[in-house]
Motif scaffolding. Structure first.
Motif, PDB file in Angstrom:
ATOM      1  N   THR A 148      -0.692  -0.451 -16.200  1.00 31.75           N
ATOM      2  CA  THR A 148       0.307  -1.250 -15.486  1.00 31.75           C
ATOM      3  C   THR A 148       1.494  -1.624 -16.371  1.00 31.75           C
ATOM      4  OG1 THR A 148      -0.957  -3.269 -15.967  1.00 31.75           O
ATOM      5  CG2 THR A 148      -1.385  -2.157 -13.863  1.00 31.75           C
ATOM      6  N   GLY A 149       1.450  -1.229 -17.632  1.00 29.80           N
ATOM      7  CA  GLY A 149       2.620  -1.410 -18.482  1.00 29.80           C
ATOM      8  C   GLY A 149       3.679  -0.344 -18.260  1.00 29.80           C
ATOM      9  N   LEU A 150       3.347   0.695 -17.486  1.00 30.32           N
ATOM     10  CA  LEU A 150       4.337   1.721 -17.130  1.00 30.32           C
ATOM     11  C   LEU A 150       5.170   1.203 -15.965  1.00 30.32           C
ATOM     12  CD1 LEU A 150       2.177   4.994 -17.218  1.00 30.32           C
ATOM     13  CD2 LEU A 150       3.935   4.317 -18.845  1.00 30.32           C
ATOM     14  N   GLU A 151       6.462   1.069 -16.169  1.00 34.47           N
ATOM     15  CA  GLU A 151       7.342   0.514 -15.150  1.00 34.47           C
ATOM     16  C   GLU A 151       8.474   1.474 -14.819  1.00 34.47           C
ATOM     17  OE1 GLU A 151       8.639  -3.222 -16.705  1.00 34.47           O
ATOM     18  OE2 GLU A 151       6.752  -4.229 -16.196  1.00 34.47           O
ATOM     19  N   VAL A 152       8.991   1.345 -13.619  1.00 39.75           N
ATOM     20  CA  VAL A 152      10.100   2.173 -13.146  1.00 39.75           C
ATOM     21  C   VAL A 152      11.314   1.283 -12.921  1.00 39.75           C
ATOM     22  CG1 VAL A 152      10.934   3.589 -11.231  1.00 39.75           C
ATOM     23  CG2 VAL A 152       8.601   3.894 -12.086  1.00 39.75           C
ATOM     24  N   TYR A 153      12.481   1.740 -13.367  1.00 39.79           N
ATOM     25  CA  TYR A 153      13.723   1.005 -13.177  1.00 39.79           C
ATOM     26  C   TYR A 153      14.771   1.907 -12.538  1.00 39.79           C
ATOM     27  CZ  TYR A 153      12.126  -2.841 -16.148  1.00 39.79           C
ATOM     28  OH  TYR A 153      11.433  -3.903 -16.665  1.00 39.79           O
ATOM     29  N   ARG A 159       0.829  -1.193   0.000  1.00 37.78           N
ATOM     30  CA  ARG A 159       0.000   0.000   0.000  1.00 37.78           C
ATOM     31  C   ARG A 159       0.874   1.258   0.000  1.00 37.78           C
ATOM     32  NH1 ARG A 159      -5.460  -0.961   1.573  1.00 37.78           N
ATOM     33  NH2 ARG A 159      -5.826  -3.207   1.705  1.00 37.78           N
ATOM     34  N   PRO A 160       0.282   2.406  -0.322  1.00 41.89           N
ATOM     35  CA  PRO A 160       1.067   3.650  -0.357  1.00 41.89           C
ATOM     36  C   PRO A 160       1.833   3.881   0.937  1.00 41.89           C
ATOM     37  CG  PRO A 160      -1.134   4.017  -1.218  1.00 41.89           C
ATOM     38  CD  PRO A 160      -1.121   2.631  -0.662  1.00 41.89           C
ATOM     39  N   VAL A 161       3.060   4.359   0.803  1.00 42.95           N
ATOM     40  CA  VAL A 161       3.875   4.650   1.981  1.00 42.95           C
ATOM     41  C   VAL A 161       3.171   5.692   2.840  1.00 42.95           C
ATOM     42  CG1 VAL A 161       6.087   5.560   2.776  1.00 42.95           C
ATOM     43  CG2 VAL A 161       5.999   4.057   0.765  1.00 42.95           C
ATOM     44  N   ARG A 202      -4.207  -7.390  -8.034  1.00 48.15           N
ATOM     45  CA  ARG A 202      -3.531  -7.241  -6.735  1.00 48.15           C
ATOM     46  C   ARG A 202      -2.747  -5.930  -6.683  1.00 48.15           C
ATOM     47  NH1 ARG A 202      -3.141 -12.774  -7.687  1.00 48.15           N
ATOM     48  NH2 ARG A 202      -4.058 -14.080  -6.036  1.00 48.15           N
ATOM     49  N   ARG A 203      -2.030  -5.621  -7.754  1.00 51.80           N
ATOM     50  CA  ARG A 203      -1.287  -4.360  -7.791  1.00 51.80           C
ATOM     51  C   ARG A 203      -2.235  -3.170  -7.713  1.00 51.80           C
ATOM     52  NH1 ARG A 203       3.656  -3.525 -10.083  1.00 51.80           N
ATOM     53  NH2 ARG A 203       3.344  -1.468  -9.160  1.00 51.80           N
ATOM     54  N   ILE A 204      -3.345  -3.256  -8.430  1.00 53.51           N
ATOM     55  CA  ILE A 204      -4.322  -2.169  -8.424  1.00 53.51           C
ATOM     56  C   ILE A 204      -4.906  -1.982  -7.030  1.00 53.51           C
ATOM     57  CG2 ILE A 204      -6.614  -1.503  -9.266  1.00 53.51           C
ATOM     58  CD1 ILE A 204      -5.775  -2.809 -11.954  1.00 53.51           C
ATOM     59  N   ALA A 205      -5.250  -3.093  -6.386  1.00 55.15           N
ATOM     60  CA  ALA A 205      -5.847  -3.006  -5.049  1.00 55.15           C
ATOM     61  C   ALA A 205      -4.865  -2.450  -4.031  1.00 55.15           C
ATOM     62  CB  ALA A 205      -6.323  -4.394  -4.614  1.00 55.15           C
TER      63      ALA A 205
END
Length: 296
Positions: free
Chosen positions: A97-102, A51-53, A156-159
């Motif tokens: 959800t195709g946007l990813e951070v590296y 969940r959000p920090v 799950r990621r969305i929730a």
């Protein structure tokens, strides 16, 4: 995809290395140097969704609505109807959800953000939320609706990203979905289409069991749209607006190239009859989900 590209994808995922042709010595602009590899990024360390920090600071969206469904299930029709409500902005599929951070492994960037308690998943949540919030603000409405079918696999990621999210589960006869997808992509056999669409439906069942939400059928939506939209609005805590039935005359219809207005007239007059495949034509792999959903 070429054989070399497939090989490089596997190598990058497992070793972080790729195969590249060495340029000829003295080639213009290269001076014999090996170029920096490009292509798929190395696999990043796995992180558990969380969940959000800091929910107050990390999230701008409030109570977003996600339509969890499979491909070829009528989600565009539902999106247009919901988008015609004065309180709901329903954008086209965003594949969010195709946007990813590296991070560059071991980089100062990675160390700095991890010192703030922010990993890949956390930063992706910030990015997704900001992108949706920007779209919502531009619309001037208070709530956003997102309907990308791939979200069924990312529930799950969305929730975790939006703990206050609300969910609509759009079902359609599984055999009709498989046949529609097969007809849309003819080089995919009907059996192949059935094997792929059932994965969406199984994911929807998992999501509904854990998240809850409002379930509706495409067949019921086309048979009596007003009744179904009233139920959806009640679930979302909104008043039903008759203009939701006139979705085909709005701006989004123009953007999509037209055609929905005539379809809208057909639905309202009862001239649309969704496919109801005969039981003997249902692929075996779809029989369990057809029974679960009450189609057999």
């Amino acid at each position: 995809m070429s054989l070399l590209r497939k090989l490089n994808t596997k190598l990058a995922d497992t070793t972080g290395y790729q195969v590249r042709r060495v340029p000829a010595p003295g080639a213009a602009g290269n001076l014999g140097a090996v170029p920096r590899p490009r292509g798929p990024r190395p696999a990043r360390p796995a992180e558990a969704a969380r969940r959000p920090v800091d929910p107050v600071l990390d999230r701008l969206l409030e109570r977003p609505v996600f339509i969890l469904t499979s491909v070829r299930s009528g989600s565009t029709l539902l999106r247009l109807m919901l988008g015609a409500h004065s309180q709901l902005h329903a954008s086209h599929e965003l594949h969010l959800t195709g946007l990813e951070v590296y991070f560059k492994p071991g980089s100062p960037t990675e160390r700095s953000f991890r010192a703030l308690g922010l990993g890949h998943e956390d930063l992706e949540g910030l990015l997704w939320d900001r992108a949706l919030h920007r779209e919502l603000v531009r619309s001037g409405k208070p709530f956003i609706v997102e309907k990308t079918p791939g979200n069924a696999f990312q529930w799950r990621r969305i929730a975790e990203t939006w703990p206050d999210a609300r969910y609509l589960f759009l079902r359609r006869h599984p055999a009709a979905v498989a046949r529609s997808w097969h007809e849309a992509v003819p080089d995919r056999s009907l059996d192949e289409a059935a094997e792929r669409v059932v994965k969406y439906m199984e994911a929807m069942e998992e999501a509904h069991a854990e998240l809850g939400g409002h379930v509706l059928r495409y067949e019921d939506l086309t048979a009596d749209p007003a009744a179904q939209l009233r139920r959806i609005c009640a679930c979302l805590g909104l008043d039903f607006e008759p203009g939701m039935l006139d979705y085909g005359s709005g701006l989004e219809n123009t953007v999509l190239g037209g055609g929905f207005g005539d379809w809208n007239d057909k639905i309202r007059s009862g001239r649309v009859q969704p496919d109801r495949p005969a039981p003997e034509t249902v692929p075996e792999v779809l029989e369990p989900i057809c029974r679960t959903w009450g189609y057999l």
